[in-house]
Enzyme design. Structure first.
Site, PDB file in Angstrom:
ATOM      1  N   GLY A 408       2.065   1.430  -2.559  1.00 45.32           N
ATOM      2  CA  GLY A 408       3.132   1.374  -3.548  1.00 45.32           C
ATOM      3  C   GLY A 408       2.640   0.996  -4.930  1.00 45.32           C
ATOM      4  N   SER A 409       1.494   0.343  -5.018  1.00 40.90           N
ATOM      5  CA  SER A 409       0.923   0.004  -6.326  1.00 40.90           C
ATOM      6  C   SER A 409       0.065   1.132  -6.859  1.00 40.90           C
ATOM      7  CB  SER A 409       0.072  -1.261  -6.223  1.00 40.90           C
ATOM      8  OG  SER A 409       0.878  -2.353  -5.844  1.00 40.90           O
ATOM      9  N   SER A 447      -2.110  -4.399  -8.190  1.00 40.55           N
ATOM     10  CA  SER A 447      -1.744  -4.760  -6.820  1.00 40.55           C
ATOM     11  C   SER A 447      -0.514  -5.641  -6.910  1.00 40.55           C
ATOM     12  CB  SER A 447      -2.890  -5.530  -6.146  1.00 40.55           C
ATOM     13  OG  SER A 447      -2.416  -6.116  -4.946  1.00 40.55           O
ATOM     14  N   SER A 449       1.046  -7.497  -4.725  1.00 44.00           N
ATOM     15  CA  SER A 449       0.827  -8.832  -4.150  1.00 44.00           C
ATOM     16  C   SER A 449      -0.352  -9.514  -4.825  1.00 44.00           C
ATOM     17  CB  SER A 449       0.534  -8.714  -2.650  1.00 44.00           C
ATOM     18  OG  SER A 449      -0.656  -7.954  -2.483  1.00 44.00           O
ATOM     19  N   THR A 452      -4.555  -7.220  -2.113  1.00 43.74           N
ATOM     20  CA  THR A 452      -4.971  -6.068  -1.300  1.00 43.74           C
ATOM     21  C   THR A 452      -6.477  -5.892  -1.374  1.00 43.74           C
ATOM     22  OG1 THR A 452      -2.835  -5.067  -1.595  1.00 43.74           O
ATOM     23  CG2 THR A 452      -4.620  -3.579  -1.028  1.00 43.74           C
ATOM     24  N   ARG A 499       6.577  -1.246  -3.262  1.00 45.50           N
ATOM     25  CA  ARG A 499       7.074   0.089  -3.646  1.00 45.50           C
ATOM     26  C   ARG A 499       8.355   0.008  -4.454  1.00 45.50           C
ATOM     27  NH1 ARG A 499       8.240  -1.217   1.451  1.00 45.50           N
ATOM     28  NH2 ARG A 499      10.249  -0.701   2.380  1.00 45.50           N
ATOM     29  N   GLU A 580       7.873   4.718   4.430  1.00 49.26           N
ATOM     30  CA  GLU A 580       8.064   3.264   4.453  1.00 49.26           C
ATOM     31  C   GLU A 580       9.527   2.862   4.561  1.00 49.26           C
ATOM     32  OE1 GLU A 580       5.544   0.830   1.877  1.00 49.26           O
ATOM     33  OE2 GLU A 580       4.476   2.663   1.328  1.00 49.26           O
ATOM     34  N   HIS A 596      -3.137  28.612  -0.924  1.00 46.15           N
ATOM     35  CA  HIS A 596      -4.431  29.060  -0.416  1.00 46.15           C
ATOM     36  C   HIS A 596      -4.683  28.578   1.007  1.00 46.15           C
ATOM     37  CE1 HIS A 596      -5.540  30.483  -4.429  1.00 46.15           C
ATOM     38  NE2 HIS A 596      -4.773  29.476  -4.824  1.00 46.15           N
ATOM     39  N   LYS A 690      -2.639  -5.673   7.879  1.00 49.07           N
ATOM     40  CA  LYS A 690      -3.305  -6.561   6.911  1.00 49.07           C
ATOM     41  C   LYS A 690      -3.706  -7.876   7.579  1.00 49.07           C
ATOM     42  CE  LYS A 690      -1.415  -4.693   2.615  1.00 49.07           C
ATOM     43  NZ  LYS A 690      -0.569  -4.862   1.446  1.00 49.07           N
TER      44      LYS A 690
HETATM   45  O1  PA5 Z   1       4.536  -0.433  -0.033  1.00 52.14           O
HETATM   46  C1  PA5 Z   1       3.783  -1.247   0.475  1.00 52.14           C
HETATM   47  O2  PA5 Z   1       4.154  -2.328   0.946  1.00 52.14           O
HETATM   48  C2  PA5 Z   1       2.321  -0.908   0.527  1.00 52.14           C
HETATM   49  O3  PA5 Z   1       2.109   0.439   0.314  1.00 52.14           O
HETATM   50  C3  PA5 Z   1       1.565  -1.751  -0.474  1.00 52.14           C
HETATM   51  O4  PA5 Z   1       1.889  -1.345  -1.776  1.00 52.14           O
HETATM   52  C4  PA5 Z   1       0.076  -1.616  -0.218  1.00 52.14           C
HETATM   53  O5  PA5 Z   1      -0.229  -2.114   1.039  1.00 52.14           O
HETATM   54  C5  PA5 Z   1      -0.724  -2.343  -1.270  1.00 52.14           C
HETATM   55  O6  PA5 Z   1      -0.253  -3.640  -1.454  1.00 52.14           O
HETATM   56  P1  PA5 Z   1      -0.073  -4.202  -2.929  1.00 52.14           P
HETATM   57  O7  PA5 Z   1       0.889  -3.273  -3.572  1.00 52.14           O
HETATM   58  O8  PA5 Z   1       0.471  -5.568  -2.778  1.00 52.14           O
HETATM   59  O9  PA5 Z   1      -1.409  -4.141  -3.551  1.00 52.14           O
END
Ligand code: PA5
Length: 697
Positions: A408-409, A447, A449, A452, A499, A580, A596, A690
């Site tokens: 999500g980041s 990130s 959080s 990551t 996200r 997700e 293609h 994780k």
């Molecule tokens: O949506 C989510 O929870 C994940 O895709 C996180 O974004 C991913 O694990 C990376 O974590 P972070 O966004 O905290 O770096």
């Protein structure tokens, strides 16, 4: 004799052929004999009589494109209705359009979905009917009944009028509605009652006269429409005409009341294939009389069954008799064949079961709907935050941005590239950054959080190559690391799912980068478009595009198509949001690349994976050749009977169009989660993975 025209009419819901008709309209089902669709069989049957240039198709928008693709019919031979409205308006429309060019031409009105065994006899009957039509009769083919059917209307034949092609054409005394059993038996015994086939033959000028005489609403609508023929105003005028015309059948509106009606009694093996029993009748095989479509069956002590599958499914029949088993990606029917007429009740029962959104919203225990609703505000707030950041001057002067981030980041990097097309922006979703980056690169660690491991490791790797660096997170190890090393760090609010914090990540960076000389175009427009969309897509807003789309994708595996450089990352975001939030598989691919490879996968997709649902994300900024490719792909899909949905971005600029599609996808994924019975917020498997990794240093 006037020229002959075939006008194929396609409409109707095919409810009694549920659930197959949920996937394909009845004319596209493979019941035309020799594996052909019904409409192809209808088309080929009439070709030798009228020639390819004089076959026309009348169908509602949406359906007409699908059917025309199946026949390879040029656009000029399509008469598109704004929406389906029974046979009288369809016939009137065709007579108006074609009759304006050739009033004395003769029109064969052919339903798209009937089966006829003896095609030569059929064509001879049409030729004979054309003779009577030439003399001003409205002619219908009357099928000689083979049993006392109660499911058809009847025509009572009167005295003979003329003979042609070995057929005798009779005056038609009257049309009668579907009889009860006793009356049907009487009709059968009397010998001069015939089933109404719904196949009609008349001159354009004559049917228009009768419409004028008996259907005043339709007549007036057609009269108004005449002056718009061939003009830009046609579509709008047609919509209005259709809204005003009587939505009645040509049988009821004209044939039951008109003068000079004739019928040709025929028996060339006609069947309107109205239900699964009728389909079984024309397709049973072998001594056990089982009929199979699509399925590979193993039968033990099984007789008189019909099995239909859209996928190549293995079906075992053991000790059963007289069943219809009909499989489709989202539904299964098992019924006794002799009750096939009642399948319509099942179709209607399901159609009436709309999702109870009020109940479903309760599944959103962690409030994802509210977060999505506030996304435009989040973006606005974030932009202001970013603009207020005073980043050190030393960061400027870069020629490339490398964003390291995951999930999500990580998407933030793709969207930065989209928003800043003049700058090279590379997104790294890995433990290492590419070897070619150096001091000219601005490294951004993203990130949510801040913890990551891939992001942290790649960030450290990047720091060995450049000291132009910046971190953004809600805290975590990334914040500490930046502090320890004196690297600028921007903090964003805590308490979100990564996200769901995309607005904070992206717009904070966009605002901050402005201070370093990178300004995204059309940001204000994009924010305004998002705000409008929030109003349109929130829960309880009905009709709601995102909910409709979610309902259409329910039970499917979505494959989202974007365009490289613009909607490619948006397609990826749809996919990951569906994963997700809705907790289900989804895939994405990009144009032009998919032309293609993926396109070849269409060949067996219908048979092997009918449950895929393709969604095209389109914008006005697609390269013209890519836009053309999308059109061709859609045509290829239609020709293969594979469905798709197309959604267009809103607003003018690239950013607005792309982000509007992103936002629609976010809403859709949450609504889909609810339809799937899932709380959109928790992503337990990511957290578990994780944790396991953290246990292994
Ligand atoms: O949506 C989510 O929870 C994940 O895709 C996180 O974004 C991913 O694990 C990376 O974590 P972070 O966004 O905290 O770096």
């Amino acid at each position: 004799m006037g020229d002959l025209y075939a006008v194929i009419l396609a409409g109707g819901k095919g409810e009694r052929l549920w659930p197959a008709t949920l996937e394909r309209p009845k004319p596209l089902l493979p019941f035309g004999g020799q594996g052909r669709s019904l409409i192809r069989a209808t088309y080929e049957r009439v070709l030798p009589l009228v020639g390819g240039e004089r076959v026309y198709l009348v169908a509602a928008r949406g359906l007409s494109e699908l059917l025309a693709a199946e026949l390879g019919l040029p656009e000029g031979q399509l008469i598109v209705e704004p929406f389906g409205k029974n046979t009288a308006p369809a016939v009137g429309l065709a007579a108006l359009v074609l009759g304006s060019r050739d009033p004395e031409g003769i029109m064969f009105v052919l339903p798209a979905d009937h089966r006829i065994e003896d095609e030569d006899a059929f064509r001879r009957a049409l030729r004979a009917a054309a003779r009577a039509a030439e003399e001003g009769y409205l002619v219908t083919l009357g099928i000689r009944p083979t049993y006392p059917a109660t499911g058809y209307g009847y025509i009572e034949g009167g005295e003979p009028l003329l003979e042609a092609e070995g057929y005798v054409i009779h005056r038609a005394r009257r049309f009668v509605e579907k009889p009860d059993r006793k009356t049907a038996e009487e009709y059968l015994a009397r010998g001069n009652f015939f089933w109404n086939s719904g196949i009609f033959i008349w001159k354009f000028s004559r049917i228009l006269e009768e419409i004028d005489a008996h259907l005043p609403g339709l007549s007036a609508a057609l009269a108004r429409l005449r002056s718009h023929l061939g003009k830009d105003t046609w579509e709008a005028a047609l919509r209005e005409a259709y809204a005003r015309a009587e939505g009645t059948s040509i049988d009821y509106g004209v044939m039951e009341v008109a003068e000079r009606i004739a019928t040709i009694p025929v028996s060339f093996g006609w069947n309107d294939l109205g239900d699964w029993h009728a389909i079984w009748e024309v397709s049973r095989e072998g001594p056990d009389g089982n009929a199979r479509f699509g399925a590979e069956t193993a039968e033990v002590d099984a007789k008189g069954n019909l099995v239909f599958s859209l996928a190549r499914k293995r079906v075992g029949l053991l000790g059963v008799e007289g069943l219809a088993v009909v499989d489709s990606p989202g539904a299964l029917l098992v019924t006794r064949r002799d009750r096939a007429q009642e399948v319509r009740d099942i179709a209607r029962a399901f159609a009436a079961r709309e999702p109870d959104w009020g109940e479903l919203y309760k599944l959103d225990a962690h409030g994802m709907l509210r977060v999505i609703e506030r996304f435009p505000e989040q973006c606005r707030e974030a932009l202001a935050r970013g603009r207020s950041e005073a980043l050190p001057r030393g960061l400027s002067g870069f020629t490339r941005i490398v964003v390291v981030g995951m999930g999500g980041s990580g998407i933030t990097g793709d969207l930065l590239a989209l928003a800043l097309p003049e700058v090279e922006v590379i997104t790294v979703r890995d433990y290492r950054v590419p070897g070619f980056i150096g001091k000219e690169t601005l490294l951004i660690g993203v990130s949510y959080s801040g913890n990551t491991e891939e992001t942290l490791t790649a960030f450290l790797d990047g720091l060995r190559r450049t000291d132009r660096a910046l971190g953004i997170s809600s805290g975590g190890r990334l914040a500490e690391l930046c502090r320890e090393r004196g690297i600028p760090w921007i903090g964003i609010p805590q308490g979100f799912q990564p996200r769901a914090a995309l607005g904070h990540l992206l717009f904070t960076l966009l605002g901050a980068l402005e201070g370093l000389g990178c300004e995204a175009a059309d940001v204000d427009e994009a924010l305004a478009v998002l705000a409008d969309m929030a109003d349109e897509l929130v829960p309880d807003r009905s009709p709601n595009r995102a909910q409709e789309l979610a309902t259409a994708l329910r039970g499917r595996i979505p494959v989202i198509y974007g365009v490289t450089g613009i909607t490619g990352p948006i397609a990826f975001r749809w996919r990951t949001q569906i994963n997700e939030n809705a907790k289900q598989p989804a895939f994405s691919a990009e144009l032009p690349e998919l032309c293609h490879n993926e396109i070849v996968g269409y060949e067996l997709a219908g048979e092997l994976f009918p449950g895929l649902a393709r969604v095209f994300l389109r914008t006005a900024h697609d390269h013209p050749r890519v836009a053309l490719r999308a059109e061709i792909l859609k045509d290829v899909l239609r020709r293969r009977g594979l469905g798709f949905v197309e959604v267009w971005g809103e607003g003018e600029g690239r950013l607005a169009q792309a982000l509007s599609l992103l936002y629609l996808g976010d809403w859709l994924s949450v609504y889909l989660a609810l339809l799937n019975g899932a709380d959109p917020t928790p992503v337990v498997p990511i957290a578990e993975l994780k944790e396991r990794l953290a246990r292994e240093p």
